[in-house]
Design a protein around this motif. Sequence first.
Motif, short mmCIF file in Angstrom:
data_model
loop_
_atom_site.label_atom_id
_atom_site.label_comp_id
_atom_site.label_asym_id
_atom_site.label_seq_id
_atom_site.Cartn_x
_atom_site.Cartn_y
_atom_site.Cartn_z
N TRP A 99 0.87 -1.33 0.02
CA TRP A 99 -0.03 -0.09 0.10
C TRP A 99 0.95 1.35 0.12
O TRP A 99 0.47 2.27 -0.59
CB TRP A 99 -0.98 0.09 1.25
CG TRP A 99 -2.15 -0.84 1.10
CD1 TRP A 99 -2.37 -2.23 1.45
CD2 TRP A 99 -3.32 -0.56 0.06
NE1 TRP A 99 -3.73 -2.85 0.82
CE2 TRP A 99 -4.19 -1.87 -0.05
CE3 TRP A 99 -3.57 0.58 -0.54
CZ2 TRP A 99 -5.40 -1.82 -0.66
CZ3 TRP A 99 -4.84 0.38 -1.36
CH2 TRP A 99 -5.73 -0.66 -1.32
N LEU A 100 2.07 1.29 0.69
CA LEU A 100 3.04 2.45 0.71
C LEU A 100 3.52 2.58 -0.70
O LEU A 100 3.63 3.81 -1.06
CB LEU A 100 4.03 2.31 1.82
CG LEU A 100 5.06 3.50 2.01
CD1 LEU A 100 4.07 4.71 2.14
CD2 LEU A 100 5.95 3.18 2.93
N ALA A 101 3.68 1.53 -1.26
CA ALA A 101 4.22 1.48 -2.95
C ALA A 101 3.09 2.26 -3.65
O ALA A 101 3.53 3.24 -4.33
CB ALA A 101 4.54 0.22 -3.36
N LEU A 102 1.80 1.97 -3.56
CA LEU A 102 0.79 2.68 -4.36
C LEU A 102 0.73 4.11 -3.87
O LEU A 102 0.66 5.14 -4.79
CB LEU A 102 -0.40 2.22 -4.02
CG LEU A 102 -1.60 2.52 -4.69
CD1 LEU A 102 -1.31 2.45 -6.27
CD2 LEU A 102 -3.18 2.05 -4.33
N THR A 103 0.89 4.39 -2.74
CA THR A 103 1.15 5.82 -2.43
C THR A 103 2.35 6.47 -2.76
O THR A 103 2.09 7.57 -3.33
CB THR A 103 1.09 5.95 -0.73
OG1 THR A 103 -0.04 5.08 -0.10
CG2 THR A 103 0.71 7.32 -0.27
N ILE A 104 3.50 5.88 -2.82
CA ILE A 104 4.68 6.66 -3.43
C ILE A 104 4.38 6.86 -4.88
O ILE A 104 4.80 7.74 -5.48
CB ILE A 104 5.80 5.68 -3.16
CG1 ILE A 104 6.19 5.58 -1.64
CG2 ILE A 104 7.10 5.93 -3.92
CD1 ILE A 104 7.38 4.76 -1.29
N GLY A 105 3.70 6.02 -5.63
CA GLY A 105 3.49 6.23 -7.05
C GLY A 105 2.60 7.27 -7.22
O GLY A 105 2.84 8.23 -8.20
N VAL A 106 1.50 7.54 -6.50
CA VAL A 106 0.73 8.68 -6.58
C VAL A 106 1.26 9.90 -6.43
O VAL A 106 1.35 11.05 -6.95
CB VAL A 106 -0.55 8.60 -5.55
CG1 VAL A 106 -1.38 9.73 -5.68
CG2 VAL A 106 -1.32 7.40 -6.18
N VAL A 107 2.31 9.94 -5.20
CA VAL A 107 3.10 11.30 -4.84
C VAL A 107 4.08 11.43 -6.00
O VAL A 107 4.22 12.67 -6.18
CB VAL A 107 3.56 11.12 -3.21
CG1 VAL A 107 4.58 11.97 -3.02
CG2 VAL A 107 2.47 10.80 -2.43
N LEU A 108 4.86 10.62 -6.43
CA LEU A 108 5.61 10.70 -7.19
C LEU A 108 5.00 11.45 -8.84
O LEU A 108 5.64 12.16 -9.50
CB LEU A 108 6.53 9.67 -7.58
CG LEU A 108 7.56 9.01 -6.73
CD1 LEU A 108 8.26 7.53 -7.10
CD2 LEU A 108 8.67 10.15 -6.45
N ALA A 109 3.87 10.81 -8.95
CA ALA A 109 3.29 11.43 -10.11
C ALA A 109 2.86 12.87 -9.81
O ALA A 109 3.00 13.81 -11.03
CB ALA A 109 1.90 10.68 -10.39
N GLY A 110 2.56 13.21 -8.69
CA GLY A 110 2.11 14.72 -8.39
C GLY A 110 3.45 15.40 -8.51
O GLY A 110 3.56 16.58 -9.03
N HIS A 111 4.61 14.96 -8.09
CA HIS A 111 5.99 15.62 -8.18
C HIS A 111 6.45 15.95 -9.49
O HIS A 111 6.81 16.93 -9.84
CB HIS A 111 7.09 14.62 -7.16
CG HIS A 111 8.49 15.12 -7.19
ND1 HIS A 111 8.77 16.46 -6.57
CD2 HIS A 111 9.34 14.97 -7.90
CE1 HIS A 111 9.74 16.60 -6.78
NE2 HIS A 111 10.74 15.66 -7.43
N ILE A 112 6.19 15.01 -10.38
CA ILE A 112 6.62 14.99 -11.62
C ILE A 112 5.66 16.15 -12.40
O ILE A 112 6.29 16.79 -13.18
CB ILE A 112 6.57 13.63 -12.47
CG1 ILE A 112 7.73 12.86 -11.80
CG2 ILE A 112 6.86 13.72 -13.86
CD1 ILE A 112 7.47 11.12 -12.14
N GLY A 113 4.48 15.92 -11.95
CA GLY A 113 3.54 16.82 -12.73
C GLY A 113 3.96 18.62 -12.35
O GLY A 113 3.88 19.32 -13.08
N MET A 114 4.41 18.72 -10.99
CA MET A 114 4.86 20.02 -10.69
C MET A 114 5.95 20.37 -11.45
O MET A 114 6.11 21.46 -11.73
CB MET A 114 4.94 19.88 -9.10
CG MET A 114 3.74 19.62 -8.29
SD MET A 114 2.68 21.04 -8.32
CE MET A 114 3.58 22.47 -7.26
N ALA A 115 6.96 19.39 -11.59
CA ALA A 115 8.17 19.73 -12.15
C ALA A 115 7.86 20.05 -13.85
O ALA A 115 8.54 21.00 -14.44
CB ALA A 115 9.10 18.53 -12.15
N LEU A 116 6.85 19.42 -14.38
CA LEU A 116 6.70 19.45 -15.71
C LEU A 116 6.14 21.01 -15.97
O LEU A 116 6.18 21.62 -17.24
CB LEU A 116 5.48 18.39 -16.24
CG LEU A 116 6.24 17.09 -16.30
CD1 LEU A 116 5.25 16.18 -16.86
CD2 LEU A 116 7.33 17.10 -17.68
#
Length: 208
Positions: free
Chosen positions: A163-180
């Motif tokens: 479940w933490l892996a799933l959460t990390i995936g969501v958070v990383l997607a948000g981080h990448i979106g902010m960077a883009l």
Amino acid sequence: MSLQADTPAPPAARVHRFSRAERWVHRTTAALMGLCVATAAVLYIPQLAIMVGRRELVVRVHECAGLALPVPVLLGLASRAFRADLRFLNRFGPHDRTWLWAAVSRDKRRSSRPAGKFNAGQKVYAAWIAGATLVMLGTGLMMWFTHLTPLMWRTSATFVHDWLALTIGVVLAGHIGMALGDPEARRGLRTGRVSQEWAKREHPLWRP
């Protein structure tokens, strides 16, 4: 004729933000984290598992990438600039609380979001991802070395890890979106330098 937003500023108008060591730590950590997420997706999504195959190899790559994840940060501690940035990331001040309140209340005025070298959102993200990485490493080791812990511990570790892996995936997607959405921030991580205008606008309390 006006310069486009994505056109780099002249060298004289740019300020130093990240050293070579800091950029190396970020790139290497990002590559290892991406490898962990990609292999995890192959292991847990049936369609990807069938497409890729070779599950045993994917498991080994996932384990090795996970074990190597803390290494860039540990090596980066040899850099004075990197240690200084860790201190910045680890300190919250009144301006950080102001920034977080503006973010929660959706106040987009620049004057409502004061920031030093790192804004409060970046500090929260850095603390969260560091803690999550340690938890993933600990639970992963329990899942790998099954003979070292009781069955109940391994079952709990598997639940937390998944479940933490799933959460990390969501958070990383948000981080990448902010960077883009911020080409100048990406340029700072790529070249180590940012425009003075961007620094004053996004990090007004930072004194490079």
